[in-house]
Design a protein around this motif. Structure first.
Motif, PDB file in Angstrom:
ATOM      1  N   GLY A  11       0.828  -1.092   0.221  1.00 27.26           N
ATOM      2  CA  GLY A  11       0.229  -0.043  -0.124  1.00 27.26           C
ATOM      3  C   GLY A  11       0.620   1.424   0.123  1.00 27.26           C
ATOM      4  O   GLY A  11       0.562   2.052  -0.609  1.00 27.26           O
ATOM      5  N   PHE A  12       1.876   1.188   0.736  1.00 28.32           N
ATOM      6  CA  PHE A  12       2.904   2.475   0.802  1.00 28.32           C
ATOM      7  C   PHE A  12       3.370   2.538  -0.415  1.00 28.32           C
ATOM      8  O   PHE A  12       3.578   3.741  -1.204  1.00 28.32           O
ATOM      9  CB  PHE A  12       4.003   2.358   2.006  1.00 28.32           C
ATOM     10  CG  PHE A  12       4.792   3.259   2.218  1.00 28.32           C
ATOM     11  CD1 PHE A  12       4.366   4.539   2.673  1.00 28.32           C
ATOM     12  CD2 PHE A  12       6.128   3.118   1.882  1.00 28.32           C
ATOM     13  CE1 PHE A  12       5.135   5.585   2.801  1.00 28.32           C
ATOM     14  CE2 PHE A  12       6.890   4.396   2.058  1.00 28.32           C
ATOM     15  CZ  PHE A  12       6.431   5.523   2.383  1.00 28.32           C
ATOM     16  N   LEU A  16       3.210   5.927  -2.886  1.00 26.67           N
ATOM     17  CA  LEU A  16       4.443   6.717  -3.451  1.00 26.67           C
ATOM     18  C   LEU A  16       4.516   6.555  -5.061  1.00 26.67           C
ATOM     19  O   LEU A  16       4.968   7.677  -5.455  1.00 26.67           O
ATOM     20  CB  LEU A  16       5.787   5.880  -2.957  1.00 26.67           C
ATOM     21  CG  LEU A  16       6.140   6.137  -1.346  1.00 26.67           C
ATOM     22  CD1 LEU A  16       7.323   5.365  -1.013  1.00 26.67           C
ATOM     23  CD2 LEU A  16       6.297   7.341  -1.062  1.00 26.67           C
ATOM     24  N   MET A  17       3.787   5.700  -5.722  1.00 27.93           N
ATOM     25  CA  MET A  17       3.937   5.787  -7.101  1.00 27.93           C
ATOM     26  C   MET A  17       2.929   6.175  -7.670  1.00 27.93           C
ATOM     27  O   MET A  17       2.829   6.599  -8.843  1.00 27.93           O
ATOM     28  CB  MET A  17       3.868   4.141  -7.378  1.00 27.93           C
ATOM     29  CG  MET A  17       5.091   3.585  -7.106  1.00 27.93           C
ATOM     30  SD  MET A  17       6.691   4.189  -7.224  1.00 27.93           S
ATOM     31  CE  MET A  17       6.957   4.112  -8.922  1.00 27.93           C
ATOM     32  N   ARG A  18       1.657   6.890  -6.684  1.00 26.06           N
ATOM     33  CA  ARG A  18       0.785   7.502  -7.456  1.00 26.06           C
ATOM     34  C   ARG A  18       1.505   9.123  -8.064  1.00 26.06           C
ATOM     35  O   ARG A  18       2.366   9.672  -7.414  1.00 26.06           O
ATOM     36  CB  ARG A  18      -0.077   7.825  -6.170  1.00 26.06           C
ATOM     37  CG  ARG A  18      -1.410   6.960  -6.160  1.00 26.06           C
ATOM     38  CD  ARG A  18      -2.568   7.410  -5.650  1.00 26.06           C
ATOM     39  NE  ARG A  18      -2.213   7.488  -4.185  1.00 26.06           N
ATOM     40  CZ  ARG A  18      -3.208   7.967  -3.145  1.00 26.06           C
ATOM     41  NH1 ARG A  18      -4.316   8.334  -3.576  1.00 26.06           N
ATOM     42  NH2 ARG A  18      -2.908   7.741  -1.933  1.00 26.06           N
ATOM     43  N   ASN A  20       0.198  12.107  -7.645  1.00 24.86           N
ATOM     44  CA  ASN A  20       0.205  12.878  -6.718  1.00 24.86           C
ATOM     45  C   ASN A  20       1.222  13.341  -5.861  1.00 24.86           C
ATOM     46  O   ASN A  20       1.796  14.266  -5.733  1.00 24.86           O
ATOM     47  CB  ASN A  20      -1.134  12.996  -5.872  1.00 24.86           C
ATOM     48  CG  ASN A  20      -2.445  13.134  -6.665  1.00 24.86           C
ATOM     49  OD1 ASN A  20      -2.200  13.377  -8.068  1.00 24.86           O
ATOM     50  ND2 ASN A  20      -3.522  12.576  -6.161  1.00 24.86           N
ATOM     51  N   VAL A  21       1.792  12.189  -5.511  1.00 28.24           N
ATOM     52  CA  VAL A  21       3.033  12.245  -4.511  1.00 28.24           C
ATOM     53  C   VAL A  21       4.445  12.754  -5.403  1.00 28.24           C
ATOM     54  O   VAL A  21       4.882  13.658  -4.735  1.00 28.24           O
ATOM     55  CB  VAL A  21       3.164  10.905  -3.657  1.00 28.24           C
ATOM     56  CG1 VAL A  21       4.586  10.849  -3.053  1.00 28.24           C
ATOM     57  CG2 VAL A  21       1.994  10.362  -2.880  1.00 28.24           C
ATOM     58  N   ILE A  22       4.482  12.369  -6.381  1.00 27.74           N
ATOM     59  CA  ILE A  22       5.582  12.624  -7.387  1.00 27.74           C
ATOM     60  C   ILE A  22       5.456  14.125  -7.674  1.00 27.74           C
ATOM     61  O   ILE A  22       6.389  14.763  -7.592  1.00 27.74           O
ATOM     62  CB  ILE A  22       5.646  11.866  -8.520  1.00 27.74           C
ATOM     63  CG1 ILE A  22       5.984  10.252  -8.011  1.00 27.74           C
ATOM     64  CG2 ILE A  22       6.884  12.080  -9.513  1.00 27.74           C
ATOM     65  CD1 ILE A  22       6.140   9.192  -9.059  1.00 27.74           C
ATOM     66  N   ASP A  23       4.165  14.563  -7.961  1.00 30.05           N
ATOM     67  CA  ASP A  23       4.011  15.752  -8.292  1.00 30.05           C
ATOM     68  C   ASP A  23       4.454  16.655  -7.117  1.00 30.05           C
ATOM     69  O   ASP A  23       4.934  18.004  -7.232  1.00 30.05           O
ATOM     70  CB  ASP A  23       2.554  16.016  -8.765  1.00 30.05           C
ATOM     71  CG  ASP A  23       2.385  15.563 -10.031  1.00 30.05           C
ATOM     72  OD1 ASP A  23       3.315  15.077 -10.950  1.00 30.05           O
ATOM     73  OD2 ASP A  23       0.962  15.332 -10.388  1.00 30.05           O
ATOM     74  N   LEU A  24       3.778  16.415  -6.191  1.00 29.03           N
ATOM     75  CA  LEU A  24       4.166  17.258  -4.832  1.00 29.03           C
ATOM     76  C   LEU A  24       5.677  17.252  -4.526  1.00 29.03           C
ATOM     77  O   LEU A  24       6.206  18.355  -4.089  1.00 29.03           O
ATOM     78  CB  LEU A  24       3.369  16.681  -3.561  1.00 29.03           C
ATOM     79  CG  LEU A  24       3.630  17.189  -2.189  1.00 29.03           C
ATOM     80  CD1 LEU A  24       3.003  18.555  -2.439  1.00 29.03           C
ATOM     81  CD2 LEU A  24       3.067  16.418  -1.108  1.00 29.03           C
ATOM     82  N   ALA A  25       6.494  16.195  -4.624  1.00 30.81           N
ATOM     83  CA  ALA A  25       7.807  16.193  -4.305  1.00 30.81           C
ATOM     84  C   ALA A  25       8.654  17.099  -5.389  1.00 30.81           C
ATOM     85  O   ALA A  25       9.580  17.902  -5.012  1.00 30.81           O
ATOM     86  CB  ALA A  25       8.551  14.877  -4.784  1.00 30.81           C
ATOM     87  N   VAL A  26       7.943  16.969  -6.627  1.00 31.92           N
ATOM     88  CA  VAL A  26       8.809  18.094  -7.678  1.00 31.92           C
ATOM     89  C   VAL A  26       8.608  19.450  -7.325  1.00 31.92           C
ATOM     90  O   VAL A  26       9.167  20.315  -7.397  1.00 31.92           O
ATOM     91  CB  VAL A  26       8.025  17.709  -9.145  1.00 31.92           C
ATOM     92  CG1 VAL A  26       8.473  18.793  -9.978  1.00 31.92           C
ATOM     93  CG2 VAL A  26       8.704  16.311  -9.589  1.00 31.92           C
TER      94      VAL A  26
END
Length: 156
Positions: A11-12, A16-18, A20-26
């Protein structure tokens, strides 16, 4: 219990692979780099412009709330000193950041999305007109076929 740990890890991983999370990190990384640019603009342009009236370093502007304000022989501050210059500096940084984000990112994106919505609406309107025209044409063909059958049955 290991299945639960494994499913939590899966689940984690999915989280992480969604996108939204990657966009937020960028966004966080770009925001940090952008902060350096804004701070440089404030330090290199805005502060000297304000410094033309007073001092170049806005952080030195302060007011003494309780005398004596300063540093004693031990190097410790005395009195109550309000550092409103630091607040002014942070406010200017915020306003510049907000203006740049608005004019370089939000406003162009809003205009782009409005154009896209207008094009989509126009395209949908064109499709509706075409569908209405097709329906009218099909009705005319139907009516013509009915009229032909009617006249054809009467002749023999």
């Amino acid at each position: 219990m290991s299945e639960q740990k494994q499913s939590v890890l899966e689940g984690f991983k999915v989280f992480l692979m969604r996108g939204n999370v990657i966009d937020l990190a960028v966004a966080v990384v770009i925001g940090a780099a952008f902060t350096n640019i804004v701070n440089a603009v404030v330090k290199g342009i805005i502060s000297p412009l304000v410094g033309a009236i007073g001092t170049k370093n806005l952080d030195v502007y302060s007011s003494c709330l309780k005398d004596p304000c300063g540093i004693d022989a031990k190097g410790e501050p005395t009195g109550v000193n309000i550092l409103w210059g630091s607040v002014l500096n942070a406010t200017l940084s915020f306003l510049i950041t907000a203006a740049v984000v608005y004019f370089l990112m939000v406003l162009p994106m809003s205009k782009y999305l409005a154009r896209q919505a207008k094009r989509k609406k126009e395209k949908e309107a064109t499709v509706e007109v075409m569908e209405a025209t097709e329906v009218e044409l099909l009705k005319e063909i139907r009516d013509a076929l009915v009229a032909q059958r009617g006249s054809g049955h009467d002749n023999p």
